[in-house]
Write an enzyme that holds these catalytic residues in place. Sequence first.
Site, PDB file in Angstrom:
ATOM      1  CG  MET A  31      37.878 -46.002  -1.612  1.00  0.00           C
ATOM      2  SD  MET A  31      38.089 -47.635  -0.858  1.00  0.00           S
ATOM      3  CE  MET A  31      39.118 -47.190   0.535  1.00  0.00           C
ATOM      4  CB  ILE A  52      30.183 -45.739   4.581  1.00  0.00           C
ATOM      5  CG1 ILE A  52      31.541 -46.431   4.812  1.00  0.00           C
ATOM      6  CG2 ILE A  52      29.060 -46.439   5.343  1.00  0.00           C
ATOM      7  CD1 ILE A  52      31.983 -46.513   6.234  1.00  0.00           C
ATOM      8  CG  LEU A  53      26.441 -46.939  -0.385  1.00  0.00           C
ATOM      9  CD1 LEU A  53      26.026 -48.209  -1.127  1.00  0.00           C
ATOM     10  CD2 LEU A  53      26.183 -45.705  -1.250  1.00  0.00           C
ATOM     11  CG  HIS A  97      36.218 -56.691   2.252  1.00  0.00           C
ATOM     12  ND1 HIS A  97      36.442 -55.355   2.512  1.00  0.00           N
ATOM     13  CD2 HIS A  97      36.894 -57.379   3.196  1.00  0.00           C
ATOM     14  CE1 HIS A  97      37.213 -55.248   3.581  1.00  0.00           C
ATOM     15  NE2 HIS A  97      37.498 -56.449   4.016  1.00  0.00           N
ATOM     16  CD  GLU A 118      39.790 -58.003  -5.097  1.00  0.00           C
ATOM     17  OE1 GLU A 118      39.128 -57.110  -5.635  1.00  0.00           O
ATOM     18  OE2 GLU A 118      40.635 -57.773  -4.206  1.00  0.00           O
TER      19      GLU A 118
END
Length: 194
Positions: free
Chosen positions: A95, A97-98, A114, A179
């Site tokens: 969770m 963000i890079l 996603h 998934e």
Amino acid sequence: MPKLTGVKKINVAVFISGNGSNLKNLINYSLKKNSKFKISLIISNKSYAKGLDYAKKFKIKKKIINYLNIKNAEKDIITKLKKYKIDLICLAGFMKILSINFIKNFNGKIINIHPSLLPKYKGLNTHQRAIDNKEKYSGCTVHYVNSKLDSGRIILQKKVKILKADNSNKLAKRVLKQEHLLYPKALKKVLINL
Ligand code: GRF
């Protein structure tokens, strides 16, 4: 006598923040005969992420990252990635963000799963938004990570029909099952091109 050396496996790091059901699934897949990869490192930004239990269970190195300062956090991550000679990063419910710099450093070597049919429903609450918009389908996507959120090149997708009786929880459960089928397939595809 010639040395009997096995084919070198691709070293994968999985980044998580929560349950880690995708992580567990990838670990099981990696343990199959003829698997081309090994999960060598688990990174979590949460010390209490349930998925960290799999580190102990499967004897995989783990690192909990303090994210108070993103620069230091990513520095710590990079140190571990180097230490364990990681070739590929799989984000699985991570969770955070890079940064653009981090992504540039690992260009083409970070993938994410996603829970929507990208490019639709980037970001959070994907299933609720799909239901509210009366979509016929939701689903999941595995994609390369680039500097824009949930926007990198798509590797594989799977549609899941939205049923009349669905709420976002029910739908999320059905999508999660897909998934678990999709991520290993996508990974296999990526490994061929690595
Ligand atoms: C999954 O739905 C994934 O698509 C999203 O976060 C969820 C993670 O689930 N990015 P889990 O931690 O793998 O069980």
